[in-house]
Design an enzyme around this catalytic site. Sequence first.
Site, PDB file in Angstrom:
ATOM      1  N   VAL A 101      -6.214   5.333   8.550  1.00 38.05           N
ATOM      2  CA  VAL A 101      -7.234   6.298   8.115  1.00 38.05           C
ATOM      3  C   VAL A 101      -7.586   7.243   9.279  1.00 38.05           C
ATOM      4  O   VAL A 101      -7.931   8.403   9.063  1.00 38.05           O
ATOM      5  CB  VAL A 101      -8.510   5.597   7.588  1.00 38.05           C
ATOM      6  CG1 VAL A 101      -8.235   4.896   6.279  1.00 38.05           C
ATOM      7  CG2 VAL A 101      -9.108   4.633   8.607  1.00 38.05           C
ATOM      8  N   LYS A 131     -11.554   4.398   1.823  1.00 33.74           N
ATOM      9  CA  LYS A 131     -10.631   3.713   0.916  1.00 33.74           C
ATOM     10  C   LYS A 131     -11.479   2.843  -0.009  1.00 33.74           C
ATOM     11  O   LYS A 131     -12.504   2.306   0.417  1.00 33.74           O
ATOM     12  CB  LYS A 131      -9.708   2.789   1.713  1.00 33.74           C
ATOM     13  CG  LYS A 131      -8.514   3.453   2.334  1.00 33.74           C
ATOM     14  CD  LYS A 131      -7.715   2.395   3.082  1.00 33.74           C
ATOM     15  CE  LYS A 131      -6.297   2.831   3.267  1.00 33.74           C
ATOM     16  NZ  LYS A 131      -5.511   1.764   3.958  1.00 33.74           N
ATOM     17  N   GLU A 181       0.831  -1.218   0.000  1.00 37.30           N
ATOM     18  CA  GLU A 181       0.000   0.000   0.000  1.00 37.30           C
ATOM     19  C   GLU A 181       0.863   1.264   0.000  1.00 37.30           C
ATOM     20  O   GLU A 181       0.382   2.343  -0.326  1.00 37.30           O
ATOM     21  CB  GLU A 181      -0.866   0.053   1.258  1.00 37.30           C
ATOM     22  CG  GLU A 181      -2.094  -0.795   1.227  1.00 37.30           C
ATOM     23  CD  GLU A 181      -3.000  -0.478   2.408  1.00 37.30           C
ATOM     24  OE1 GLU A 181      -4.045   0.143   2.203  1.00 37.30           O
ATOM     25  OE2 GLU A 181      -2.636  -0.852   3.545  1.00 37.30           O
TER      26      GLU A 181
HETATM   27  N1  LIG Z   1      -8.593   0.782  12.237  1.00 37.10           N
HETATM   28  C1  LIG Z   1      -7.884   0.573  11.100  1.00 37.10           C
HETATM   29  N2  LIG Z   1      -7.679  -0.679  10.688  1.00 37.10           N
HETATM   30  C2  LIG Z   1      -6.963  -0.903   9.572  1.00 37.10           C
HETATM   31  C3  LIG Z   1      -6.433   0.160   8.834  1.00 37.10           C
HETATM   32  C4  LIG Z   1      -6.679   1.479   9.292  1.00 37.10           C
HETATM   33  O1  LIG Z   1      -6.248   2.497   8.685  1.00 37.10           O
HETATM   34  N3  LIG Z   1      -7.395   1.650  10.426  1.00 37.10           N
HETATM   35  N4  LIG Z   1      -5.720  -0.092   7.683  1.00 37.10           N
HETATM   36  C5  LIG Z   1      -5.516  -1.329   7.252  1.00 37.10           C
HETATM   37  C6  LIG Z   1      -4.814  -1.566   5.988  1.00 37.10           C
HETATM   38  O2  LIG Z   1      -3.980  -0.513   5.631  1.00 37.10           O
HETATM   39  C7  LIG Z   1      -5.911  -1.848   4.949  1.00 37.10           C
HETATM   40  O3  LIG Z   1      -6.405  -0.638   4.403  1.00 37.10           O
HETATM   41  C8  LIG Z   1      -5.502  -2.771   3.871  1.00 37.10           C
HETATM   42  O4  LIG Z   1      -5.986  -4.047   4.152  1.00 37.10           O
HETATM   43  C9  LIG Z   1      -6.010  -2.488   7.959  1.00 37.10           C
HETATM   44  N5  LIG Z   1      -6.752  -2.171   9.152  1.00 37.10           N
END
Ligand SMILES: Nc1nc2c(c(=O)[nH]1)N=C([C@H](O)[C@@H](O)CO)CN2
Length: 118
Positions: free
Chosen positions: A72, A98, A21
């Site tokens: 995020v 996303k 990513e």
């Molecule tokens: N609470 C979150 N959980 C996850 C995030 C996030 O940004 N906040 N991001 C991921 C990975 O980057 C996902 O986008 C790709 O599988 C996973 N969990």
Amino acid sequence: MDILFLRDFRLETIIGLYEWERKAPQPILIDLEIGLYDHKAGHSDDIRDTIDYGKVAERIRAFAASQSFHLVETLGEHIADIVRNEFGAPWVRVTLRKLAIMRGVKELGIIIERGSRL
Ligand SMILES: Nc1nc2c(c(=O)[nH]1)N=C([C@H](O)[C@@H](O)CO)CN2
């Protein structure tokens, strides 16, 4: 309270936990709701009496292009901070999505609400 909004505001940024990513920017969709202190501009017809949503969008696009985050949550928090601290909004809601990043899930993300509704 009057609320300015931007829907499906698309920007590109490096965001994510995983190596794949973080190699290139990915598209993010943002819904932004911006509370206003008053409705003066509705009477004055003067952009100086409100928040210029074009300037907000420009600022957030430039910010996202210049940063990379893992979560995020972090990007959403920074966007909420910018809208409140730099543009003086008393309340903001940031919905950050996303796209097609996980099998079987069309969109995922976070909704962040900060400040008080007047
Ligand atoms: N609470 C979150 N959980 C996850 C995030 C996030 O940004 N906040 N991001 C991921 C990975 O980057 C996902 O986008 C790709 O599988 C996973 N969990």
